[in-house]
Design a protein around this motif. Structure first.
Motif, short mmCIF file in Angstrom:
data_model
loop_
_atom_site.label_atom_id
_atom_site.label_comp_id
_atom_site.label_asym_id
_atom_site.label_seq_id
_atom_site.Cartn_x
_atom_site.Cartn_y
_atom_site.Cartn_z
N LEU A 55 1.03 -1.20 -0.06
CA LEU A 55 0.02 0.15 0.06
C LEU A 55 0.92 1.27 0.10
O LEU A 55 0.53 2.33 -0.54
CB LEU A 55 -1.05 0.13 1.34
CG LEU A 55 -2.05 0.83 1.34
CD1 LEU A 55 -3.02 0.70 0.06
CD2 LEU A 55 -2.69 1.02 2.61
N LYS A 56 2.07 1.15 0.83
CA LYS A 56 3.06 2.48 0.59
C LYS A 56 3.60 2.71 -0.70
O LYS A 56 4.05 3.70 -0.96
CB LYS A 56 3.99 2.18 1.57
CG LYS A 56 3.48 2.18 3.07
CD LYS A 56 4.65 1.77 4.10
CE LYS A 56 4.32 1.72 5.64
NZ LYS A 56 5.43 1.64 6.44
N ARG A 57 3.40 1.87 -1.78
CA ARG A 57 4.18 2.16 -2.91
C ARG A 57 2.95 2.51 -3.94
O ARG A 57 3.44 2.92 -4.92
CB ARG A 57 4.53 0.51 -3.65
CG ARG A 57 5.61 0.00 -2.79
CD ARG A 57 6.24 -1.33 -3.31
NE ARG A 57 7.24 -2.21 -2.49
CZ ARG A 57 6.88 -3.20 -2.17
NH1 ARG A 57 5.95 -4.06 -2.64
NH2 ARG A 57 7.81 -3.99 -1.24
N ILE A 58 1.78 2.51 -3.39
CA ILE A 58 0.76 3.21 -4.27
C ILE A 58 1.15 4.77 -4.69
O ILE A 58 1.02 5.09 -6.02
CB ILE A 58 -0.41 3.07 -3.75
CG1 ILE A 58 -0.98 1.54 -3.65
CG2 ILE A 58 -1.57 3.80 -4.52
CD1 ILE A 58 -2.24 1.15 -3.23
N PRO A 59 1.51 5.50 -3.81
CA PRO A 59 1.72 7.03 -4.18
C PRO A 59 2.75 7.29 -5.32
O PRO A 59 2.52 7.89 -6.16
CB PRO A 59 2.07 7.59 -2.84
CG PRO A 59 1.30 6.66 -1.86
CD PRO A 59 1.41 5.27 -2.22
N ARG A 60 3.78 6.02 -5.23
CA ARG A 60 4.85 6.29 -6.21
C ARG A 60 4.29 5.85 -7.28
O ARG A 60 4.80 6.27 -8.39
CB ARG A 60 5.94 5.21 -5.37
CG ARG A 60 7.07 5.11 -6.25
CD ARG A 60 8.22 4.35 -5.53
NE ARG A 60 9.36 4.52 -6.34
CZ ARG A 60 10.65 4.20 -5.95
NH1 ARG A 60 10.79 4.01 -4.62
NH2 ARG A 60 11.65 4.19 -6.72
N GLY A 73 9.68 9.96 -3.93
CA GLY A 73 9.51 11.06 -2.81
C GLY A 73 7.76 11.37 -3.05
O GLY A 73 7.38 12.55 -2.78
N ALA A 74 7.09 10.53 -3.69
CA ALA A 74 5.91 10.83 -3.85
C ALA A 74 4.88 11.08 -2.66
O ALA A 74 5.00 10.21 -1.75
CB ALA A 74 5.00 9.63 -4.60
N GLU A 75 4.23 12.08 -2.56
CA GLU A 75 3.30 12.47 -1.59
C GLU A 75 1.87 12.83 -2.08
O GLU A 75 1.53 13.62 -3.00
CB GLU A 75 3.93 13.69 -0.76
CG GLU A 75 5.28 13.53 -0.37
CD GLU A 75 5.84 14.64 0.29
OE1 GLU A 75 5.17 15.80 0.39
OE2 GLU A 75 7.03 14.82 1.01
N TRP A 76 0.87 12.34 -1.45
CA TRP A 76 -0.38 12.50 -1.62
C TRP A 76 -0.93 13.88 -1.82
O TRP A 76 -1.64 14.55 -2.80
CB TRP A 76 -1.45 11.72 -0.93
CG TRP A 76 -1.43 10.27 -0.99
CD1 TRP A 76 -1.22 9.35 -0.20
CD2 TRP A 76 -1.77 9.67 -2.24
NE1 TRP A 76 -1.32 8.05 -0.63
CE2 TRP A 76 -1.70 8.21 -2.17
CE3 TRP A 76 -2.15 10.03 -3.51
CZ2 TRP A 76 -2.00 7.16 -2.82
CZ3 TRP A 76 -2.63 9.28 -4.65
CH2 TRP A 76 -2.47 7.76 -4.24
N ASP A 77 -0.52 14.84 -0.65
CA ASP A 77 -0.95 16.23 -0.68
C ASP A 77 -0.35 16.97 -1.86
O ASP A 77 -0.96 17.76 -2.52
CB ASP A 77 -0.60 16.85 0.41
CG ASP A 77 0.92 16.80 0.84
OD1 ASP A 77 1.73 15.98 0.20
OD2 ASP A 77 1.52 17.57 1.86
N ARG A 78 1.03 16.88 -2.36
CA ARG A 78 1.48 17.40 -3.38
C ARG A 78 0.95 17.19 -4.64
O ARG A 78 0.60 17.95 -5.50
CB ARG A 78 3.10 16.99 -3.50
CG ARG A 78 3.99 17.80 -2.49
CD ARG A 78 5.39 17.35 -2.46
NE ARG A 78 6.14 17.92 -3.63
CZ ARG A 78 6.49 19.23 -3.72
NH1 ARG A 78 6.46 19.97 -2.74
NH2 ARG A 78 7.31 19.29 -4.92
N MET A 79 0.58 16.03 -4.97
CA MET A 79 0.05 15.73 -6.01
C MET A 79 -1.46 16.08 -6.29
O MET A 79 -1.91 16.37 -7.14
CB MET A 79 -0.14 13.95 -6.22
CG MET A 79 1.33 13.30 -6.37
SD MET A 79 0.88 11.52 -6.83
CE MET A 79 1.01 10.93 -4.99
#
Length: 332
Positions: A55-60, A187-193
């Motif tokens: 699940l932690k790899r989904i933002p990436r 460095g994917a982050e949901w809020d930045r996306m």
């Protein structure tokens, strides 16, 4: 002309490949999981340790889709606007322009926050694009493909050197952006996306809405004008869309070159030159390429990884040479 059925088949096949790439991206990492756990993670489940890791790899994975689609659309649009098969955000110095603008903003003006960073990156991309096109247009023959490529390569080298010159004396900034400069989606982050989504939507819509006009531009300015197309307006609007996509993508993941060169050429060979199909097909193909390249980079040197920004030049450089040779043959 390729039939609509074949184009729809390509779209369907690309969607399937993207689904497979997403499953593999979530499945593989420092700790690999089963395919079932990867699918469950994509569905939002985290009942087991393996599913939680996946699940932690989904933002990436989502960021890889966004970056691949954005850069592929930008490259497709730039090639149409300039009628230049060598057009690419990386080769034309646009990614380097965005990088320099962000680094200067942080180093000298205390730039902070996702939205200001994206705006500065877009401004830097636009400035670099205008500069390269102006320099490439000087002299006899105007903006030829070779002159634009040379102007872009020189500008990229100069801007990259300036980025290093700004960063080297500033250890705190250099540590922060050392890995960002390489280009990657780690460095994917949901809020930045989420903050980037409106900018990306505007860039995508501008490129899509001008797709019919881009078809007219391919026939030449005189023919496009005779068909009722406003050549200047189409060029400006499409260029703004491409620059927005490049700037935001660079702000999110750093400079990743060659996506905008590799994807449009491969897609054009399959679906043809109609930009109403080429733009969305390139978006999907670019997403597949970045997600697959990121997954490969994580698997091949496990437990460490190779950033996408390193893998793409290995893929793109040989194709760049092939395109140049192909152009020379056509000109003979």
């Amino acid at each position: 002309m390729m039939s609509t059925t074949k184009k729809l088949l390509f779209l369907s096949a690309t969607l399937v490949l993207l689904a497979v790439a997403c499953v593999c991206s979530v499945k593989f990492g420092v700790r690999s999981t089963s395919t079932d756990d990867a699918i469950q993670a994509l569905l939002g489940h985290s009942d087991t340790t393996e599913q939680a890791a996946a699940l932690k790899r989904i933002p990436r994975t989502v960021l890889g889709i966004i970056i691949g689609a954005a850069l592929a659309i930008a490259g497709t649009t730039m090639q149409a606007v300039t009628r230049n098969p060598l057009a690419d955000p990386g080769i034309f110095g646009i990614l380097a322009g965005a990088s320099l603008a962000v680094v200067i903003g942080i180093s000298f003006f205390g730039l902070a926050g996702a939205v200001p960073t994206m705006i500065v990156a877009v401004v830097g991309s636009a400035a670099a694009a205008v500069f390269v096109y102006t320099v490439g247009s000087l002299g006899r023959g105007g903006a030829t493909p070779l002159k634009l490529a040379l102007a872009g390569a020189a500008t990229t080298a100069a801007l990259t050197s300036l980025v290093s010159a700004v960063l080297l004396p500033r250890v705190d900034v250099m540590d922060r952006f050392r890995f960002w400069q390489i280009g990657g989606v780690g460095g994917a982050e949901w809020d930045r996306m989420a903050l980037a989504a409106p900018f990306l939507a505007v860039g995508f819509l501008l490129c899509v809405l001008t797709s019919t006009g881009l078809n007219a531009l391919a026939l030449g300015d005189d023919v496009a004008t005779s068909l009722g197309e406003n050549v200047l307006r189409t060029r400006i609007v499409a260029s703004i869309g491409a620059v927005i996509l490049c700037g935001v993508a660079t702000a999110l993941a750093g400079p990743i070159a060659f996506v905008g060169l590799v994807v449009p050429h491969i897609t054009r060979l399959i679906v043809g030159t109609d930009h109403r199909w080429l733009v969305p097909c390139s978006a999907l193909a670019g997403a597949v390429l970045i997600v697959a390249a990121d997954t490969f980079g994580r698997v091949v040197t496990r437990p460490s990884e190779i950033a996408v920004g390193i893998i793409m030049p290995i893929i793109g450089a040989p194709l760049f040479i092939w395109i140049i040779r192909r152009q020379k043959v056509k000109e003979l």
